[in-house]
Design a protein around this motif. Structure first.
Motif, PDB file in Angstrom:
ATOM      1  N   LEU A  30      21.076   4.322  27.389  1.00 58.00           N
ATOM      2  CA  LEU A  30      22.360   3.725  27.024  1.00 58.00           C
ATOM      3  C   LEU A  30      22.341   3.251  25.578  1.00 58.00           C
ATOM      4  O   LEU A  30      23.330   3.417  24.839  1.00 58.00           O
ATOM      5  CB  LEU A  30      22.670   2.563  27.963  1.00 58.00           C
ATOM      6  CG  LEU A  30      24.006   1.834  27.741  1.00 58.00           C
ATOM      7  CD1 LEU A  30      25.170   2.805  27.870  1.00 58.00           C
ATOM      8  CD2 LEU A  30      24.150   0.669  28.723  1.00 58.00           C
ATOM      9  N   ALA A  31      21.220   2.666  25.147  1.00 62.19           N
ATOM     10  CA  ALA A  31      21.105   2.217  23.753  1.00 62.19           C
ATOM     11  C   ALA A  31      21.154   3.408  22.803  1.00 62.19           C
ATOM     12  O   ALA A  31      21.786   3.340  21.742  1.00 62.19           O
ATOM     13  CB  ALA A  31      19.799   1.442  23.562  1.00 62.19           C
ATOM     14  N   GLY A  97      19.390  -2.295  24.225  1.00 65.03           N
ATOM     15  CA  GLY A  97      18.097  -2.091  23.576  1.00 65.03           C
ATOM     16  C   GLY A  97      17.201  -3.312  23.657  1.00 65.03           C
ATOM     17  O   GLY A  97      16.022  -3.217  23.998  1.00 65.03           O
ATOM     18  N   HIS A  98      17.760  -4.474  23.358  1.00 63.14           N
ATOM     19  CA  HIS A  98      16.955  -5.695  23.409  1.00 63.14           C
ATOM     20  C   HIS A  98      16.644  -6.101  24.847  1.00 63.14           C
ATOM     21  O   HIS A  98      15.576  -6.670  25.108  1.00 63.14           O
ATOM     22  CB  HIS A  98      17.665  -6.829  22.660  1.00 63.14           C
ATOM     23  CG  HIS A  98      17.569  -6.710  21.177  1.00 63.14           C
ATOM     24  ND1 HIS A  98      18.430  -5.925  20.436  1.00 63.14           N
ATOM     25  CD2 HIS A  98      16.699  -7.250  20.280  1.00 63.14           C
ATOM     26  CE1 HIS A  98      18.103  -6.002  19.159  1.00 63.14           C
ATOM     27  NE2 HIS A  98      17.064  -6.801  19.032  1.00 63.14           N
ATOM     28  N   ALA A  99      17.555  -5.827  25.766  1.00 58.30           N
ATOM     29  CA  ALA A  99      17.255  -6.122  27.176  1.00 58.30           C
ATOM     30  C   ALA A  99      16.067  -5.293  27.646  1.00 58.30           C
ATOM     31  O   ALA A  99      15.170  -5.794  28.343  1.00 58.30           O
ATOM     32  CB  ALA A  99      18.481  -5.842  28.042  1.00 58.30           C
ATOM     33  N   ALA A 100      16.031  -4.021  27.264  1.00 59.27           N
ATOM     34  CA  ALA A 100      14.902  -3.165  27.633  1.00 59.27           C
ATOM     35  C   ALA A 100      13.606  -3.699  27.031  1.00 59.27           C
ATOM     36  O   ALA A 100      12.559  -3.758  27.708  1.00 59.27           O
ATOM     37  CB  ALA A 100      15.163  -1.735  27.170  1.00 59.27           C
ATOM     38  N   THR A 145       9.798  -4.238  18.729  1.00 58.32           N
ATOM     39  CA  THR A 145      10.481  -3.282  17.861  1.00 58.32           C
ATOM     40  C   THR A 145      10.182  -1.844  18.265  1.00 58.32           C
ATOM     41  O   THR A 145      10.951  -0.936  17.952  1.00 58.32           O
ATOM     42  CB  THR A 145      10.076  -3.496  16.392  1.00 58.32           C
ATOM     43  OG1 THR A 145       8.659  -3.298  16.264  1.00 58.32           O
ATOM     44  CG2 THR A 145      10.411  -4.901  15.929  1.00 58.32           C
ATOM     45  N   VAL A 146       9.053  -1.632  18.957  1.00 65.32           N
ATOM     46  CA  VAL A 146       8.735  -0.288  19.438  1.00 65.32           C
ATOM     47  C   VAL A 146       9.832   0.202  20.374  1.00 65.32           C
ATOM     48  O   VAL A 146      10.206   1.383  20.363  1.00 65.32           O
ATOM     49  CB  VAL A 146       7.368  -0.286  20.146  1.00 65.32           C
ATOM     50  CG1 VAL A 146       7.101   1.059  20.806  1.00 65.32           C
ATOM     51  CG2 VAL A 146       6.255  -0.627  19.154  1.00 65.32           C
ATOM     52  N   PHE A 147      10.380  -0.700  21.188  1.00 65.80           N
ATOM     53  CA  PHE A 147      11.450  -0.340  22.114  1.00 65.80           C
ATOM     54  C   PHE A 147      12.807  -0.334  21.424  1.00 65.80           C
ATOM     55  O   PHE A 147      13.616   0.563  21.636  1.00 65.80           O
ATOM     56  CB  PHE A 147      11.472  -1.312  23.295  1.00 65.80           C
ATOM     57  CG  PHE A 147      10.294  -1.164  24.212  1.00 65.80           C
ATOM     58  CD1 PHE A 147      10.349  -0.329  25.312  1.00 65.80           C
ATOM     59  CD2 PHE A 147       9.122  -1.865  23.970  1.00 65.80           C
ATOM     60  CE1 PHE A 147       9.258  -0.187  26.151  1.00 65.80           C
ATOM     61  CE2 PHE A 147       8.028  -1.727  24.802  1.00 65.80           C
ATOM     62  CZ  PHE A 147       8.094  -0.889  25.903  1.00 65.80           C
ATOM     63  N   VAL A 148      13.048  -1.348  20.591  1.00 61.40           N
ATOM     64  CA  VAL A 148      14.350  -1.458  19.939  1.00 61.40           C
ATOM     65  C   VAL A 148      14.599  -0.261  19.023  1.00 61.40           C
ATOM     66  O   VAL A 148      15.736   0.230  18.910  1.00 61.40           O
ATOM     67  CB  VAL A 148      14.439  -2.781  19.152  1.00 61.40           C
ATOM     68  CG1 VAL A 148      15.720  -2.836  18.335  1.00 61.40           C
ATOM     69  CG2 VAL A 148      14.371  -3.969  20.110  1.00 61.40           C
ATOM     70  N   ARG A 149      13.521   0.252  18.373  1.00 60.28           N
ATOM     71  CA  ARG A 149      13.697   1.349  17.428  1.00 60.28           C
ATOM     72  C   ARG A 149      13.833   2.709  18.097  1.00 60.28           C
ATOM     73  O   ARG A 149      14.081   3.709  17.406  1.00 60.28           O
ATOM     74  CB  ARG A 149      12.508   1.393  16.455  1.00 60.28           C
ATOM     75  CG  ARG A 149      12.403   0.205  15.522  1.00 60.28           C
ATOM     76  CD  ARG A 149      11.618   0.553  14.267  1.00 60.28           C
ATOM     77  NE  ARG A 149      10.378   1.240  14.542  1.00 60.28           N
ATOM     78  CZ  ARG A 149       9.195   0.649  14.634  1.00 60.28           C
ATOM     79  NH1 ARG A 149       9.104  -0.654  14.477  1.00 60.28           N
ATOM     80  NH2 ARG A 149       8.110   1.341  14.873  1.00 60.28           N
ATOM     81  N   LEU A 150      13.676   2.788  19.410  1.00 64.72           N
ATOM     82  CA  LEU A 150      13.771   4.085  20.074  1.00 64.72           C
ATOM     83  C   LEU A 150      15.155   4.705  19.939  1.00 64.72           C
ATOM     84  O   LEU A 150      15.303   5.936  19.995  1.00 64.72           O
ATOM     85  CB  LEU A 150      13.403   3.943  21.556  1.00 64.72           C
ATOM     86  CG  LEU A 150      11.925   3.678  21.863  1.00 64.72           C
ATOM     87  CD1 LEU A 150      11.718   3.446  23.353  1.00 64.72           C
ATOM     88  CD2 LEU A 150      11.054   4.841  21.379  1.00 64.72           C
ATOM     89  N   SER A 151      16.180   3.887  19.774  1.00 62.44           N
ATOM     90  CA  SER A 151      17.538   4.429  19.611  1.00 62.44           C
ATOM     91  C   SER A 151      17.816   4.846  18.171  1.00 62.44           C
ATOM     92  O   SER A 151      18.818   5.520  17.910  1.00 62.44           O
ATOM     93  CB  SER A 151      18.568   3.388  20.050  1.00 62.44           C
ATOM     94  OG  SER A 151      18.485   2.216  19.241  1.00 62.44           O
ATOM     95  N   GLY A 152      16.947   4.469  17.237  1.00 57.88           N
ATOM     96  CA  GLY A 152      17.175   4.757  15.828  1.00 57.88           C
ATOM     97  C   GLY A 152      17.341   6.233  15.501  1.00 57.88           C
ATOM     98  O   GLY A 152      18.294   6.621  14.802  1.00 57.88           O
ATOM     99  N   PRO A 153      16.420   7.105  15.963  1.00 54.05           N
ATOM    100  CA  PRO A 153      16.570   8.531  15.634  1.00 54.05           C
ATOM    101  C   PRO A 153      17.896   9.129  16.124  1.00 54.05           C
ATOM    102  O   PRO A 153      18.466  10.001  15.464  1.00 54.05           O
ATOM    103  CB  PRO A 153      15.373   9.173  16.350  1.00 54.05           C
ATOM    104  CG  PRO A 153      14.358   8.077  16.450  1.00 54.05           C
ATOM    105  CD  PRO A 153      15.156   6.827  16.656  1.00 54.05           C
ATOM    106  N   TRP A 154      18.385   8.665  17.277  1.00 54.70           N
ATOM    107  CA  TRP A 154      19.648   9.189  17.791  1.00 54.70           C
ATOM    108  C   TRP A 154      20.813   8.792  16.885  1.00 54.70           C
ATOM    109  O   TRP A 154      21.674   9.613  16.565  1.00 54.70           O
ATOM    110  CB  TRP A 154      19.885   8.675  19.209  1.00 54.70           C
ATOM    111  CG  TRP A 154      18.889   9.195  20.181  1.00 54.70           C
ATOM    112  CD1 TRP A 154      17.705   8.626  20.543  1.00 54.70           C
ATOM    113  CD2 TRP A 154      18.976  10.426  20.904  1.00 54.70           C
ATOM    114  NE1 TRP A 154      17.047   9.409  21.448  1.00 54.70           N
ATOM    115  CE2 TRP A 154      17.790  10.516  21.701  1.00 54.70           C
ATOM    116  CE3 TRP A 154      19.919  11.446  20.976  1.00 54.70           C
ATOM    117  CZ2 TRP A 154      17.549  11.595  22.529  1.00 54.70           C
ATOM    118  CZ3 TRP A 154      19.683  12.519  21.811  1.00 54.70           C
ATOM    119  CH2 TRP A 154      18.521  12.598  22.570  1.00 54.70           C
ATOM    120  N   GLY A 155      20.836   7.529  16.483  1.00 56.44           N
ATOM    121  CA  GLY A 155      21.891   7.084  15.582  1.00 56.44           C
ATOM    122  C   GLY A 155      21.832   7.793  14.246  1.00 56.44           C
ATOM    123  O   GLY A 155      22.856   8.229  13.708  1.00 56.44           O
TER     124      GLY A 155
END
Length: 559
Positions: A30-31, A97-100, A145-155
């Motif tokens: 979702l993130a 993202g932060h919840a995950a 940040t390892v989890f929060v940044r997982l959506s970065g490449p998609w954006g």
């Protein structure tokens, strides 16, 4: 039953993170989707706005007839829709993202604590309390940040594609220029991050651990520091560590700052190049391509901007892996259940004992009495085949299996900030109120606790400062009584007590042992406690290089 062989089965840090990525897969997807919508909507919003504003200006300059023919309703509606999509998607991305990340860290922290508590002695003694605290708090926080940044490449991917697509409306060359600018921004950001920002971030994590270690050590020695008037010296020590940490943070900020400087330069040059190469197109399309270039490069910057935290995250992962991963951990063997697994062999003293045997251990200070019992309980490394439990060399047995066989009251009792009942139930979470009072009675502390206004609910300050030294010792004894284990191990249980109180405590100990049929291993300098024992061994004859007694003298046999 023979001891069985088994691997520990403890997952590595990488496996745990992978497990959490799968467990939080829904939130992470979702993130990622939200990040893609944010970037796509941002590019389209700014590009369309530029086209709309420029087109409207040209229409206005063309006269009334042109204005009447210009359709402003549809673009305005689309712009409003894109603004809503961008705002809503940004909110969903941040929340999911932060919840995950936080849910993953909530799973990791208790596991890390359990691993630290159950670690082999060689590892447990390698970390101070301050360093362990830094790994539990700062290092775990850093890897979110390892989890929060997982959506970065998609954006970044969707933003780049949307920007290139809009630039293509102004011509193929502007689109190629923009694609090249985005590639340069990403590759350059990665290079600066790895060469400059990563090392600086790693140094911050190390400095934080050293700062916490120093602060914790000085806090533990606070009474002595006050007694000797060393408060200023201690403050200076903490200040030095804090200044080192601050210098590392400043260096990290400077190093990380080179990434946005580089990206801003690339953005400016790319936008200029896009405008220059799209000149043959109409002015509104030139504006669309230019503004799309800005948001496309900003999407790429959001991806590489996270690299400022990458060094700290990687160092945190390495430090946590030292605790959670143990490639040298040997194959362990489970002890046999029940009485067959409770027999103890101390080869150096030619002793083989089993519950309800009572063994006294004596010797002058420094002779290794406490080291012997701590080694036996798996709290210190064991020399090869010096001690056996359940017929198995102690160094080959599973630590949790070894420690489950002992209830321990140490000479230096540690209490937690909490109620008396909370401190007692550390040994047995299922203990009833009657069990607590029975243990306190055997430890000759029931009357003292009953006289307190809140009784068992009386809250103790850190390390039980509201109790006297003797009361803390007896509370530790009562806690040991509550643990359901074959062996009761006591280290100087009556030290500091007057003769009358010592007699009552030993009467309570005798009652407890008779009722529970536990074995006893008792270390003491005093004769009254050792008089309860079936055999008393003096360990002062000879010590091995590791400090473990390898010779013993049966005092009673000698007598």
């Amino acid at each position: 039953m023979k001891p069985t062989t088994a691997h520990t089965g403890d997952p590595t840090l990488e496996a745990l993170l992978g497990e959490q990525r799968r467990a939080q897969g829904g939130r992470l997807r979702l993130a990622a989707l939200s990040a893609a919508l944010v970037s796509g909507a941002s590019v389209a919003l700014l590009g369309l706005s530029g086209w709309f504003i420029t087109g409207a200006a040209i229409a206005g300059a063309g006269g009334f007839a042109v204005v009447q023919a210009f359709n402003y309703l549809l673009p305005a509606a689309v712009i409003r829709m894109l603004a809503i999509v961008r705002t809503g998607s940004r909110y969903v991305e941040r929340v999911s993202g932060h919840a995950a990340a936080l849910k993953a860290l909530a799973r990791l922290r208790p596991l890390l604590f359990a691993r630290l508590a159950a670690a082999p002695p060689r590892r447990a003694f390698s970390l101070s309390s301050g360093e362990a605290s830094a790994r539990m708090i700062q290092d775990v926080d850093a890897i979110q940040t390892v989890f929060v940044r997982l959506s970065g490449p998609w954006g970044a991917g969707v933003g780049a594609l949307a920007a290139i697509g809009l630039a293509l409306l102004a011509g193929a060359l502007p689109a190629l220029v923009l694609a090249g600018g985005i590639a340069i921004a990403i590759c350059g950001g990665l290079l600066i991050g790895r060469r400059v920002a990563d090392p600086a971030g790693r140094r911050v994590q190390v400095a934080m651990g050293l700062f916490k270690d120093r602060l914790s050590a000085l806090q533990a020695a606070a009474p002595e520091l006050r007694a000797y008037g060393l408060e200023s010296w201690a403050a200076d020590q903490v200040g030095q560590a804090a200044r080192t940490l601050d210098r590392r943070r400043v260096a990290d900020a400077v190093a990380g700052g080179w990434i946005p400087v580089f990206q801003a330069s690339v953005l400016a040059l790319t936008v200029i190049a896009v405008i220059a190469t799209s000149a043959p197109a109409s002015l509104p399309l030139v504006a669309l391509a230019a503004l799309a270039s800005v948001t496309g490069l900003e999407a790429a910057a959001a991806l590489t901007g996270g690299l400022r935290q990458n060094g700290a995250a990687q160092e945190a992962l390495a430090r946590l892996a030292e605790v959670l991963d143990d490639p040298a951990r040997p194959v362990i063997r489970k002890l046999a259940p029940a009485m067959a697994g409770d027999a103890i062999i101390i080869r150096s003293a030619a002793l083989e004992i089993a519950p309800p045997f009572r063994l006294g251990v004596i010797g002058p200070s420094g002779s290794g009495k406490t080291r012997l019992i701590e080694t036996l309980m798996g709290l210190r490394p064991s020399l090869a085949d010096q001690l056996r439990l359940g017929g198995l060399p102690l160094e080959d047995a599973a630590l949790d299996d070894v420690r489950a066989r002992f209830a321990y009251a140490s000479q230096d009792v540690r209490l937690l900030a909490g109620s008396i009942a909370d401190n007692l139930r550390l040994a047995n979470q299922a203990a009833s109120t009657d069990d607590l009072w029975a243990a306190l009675s055997d430890a000759c502390l029931a009357d003292r606790v009953a006289a307190l206004p809140a009784g068992l609910d009386t809250v103790l300050s850190e390390n039980g400062d509201r109790l006297s030294g003797g009361e803390r010792r007896r509370l530790g004894l009562a806690r040991a009584y509550l643990r359901d284990a074959p062996w009761l191990v006591l280290d100087e249980p009556t030290e500091g007590l007057d003769a009358a109180t010592e007699t009552r405590v030993l009467d309570g100990l005798t009652h407890h042992l008779s009722t529970r049929r536990q074995g006893l291993i008792l270390v003491s300098h005093r004769s009254a406690p050792t008089a309860l024992c079936d055999q008393v061994v003096d360990v002062s004859v000879t010590l091995s290089p590791g400090g473990i007694p390898i010779g013993g003298r049966d005092v009673r046999a000698a007598a």
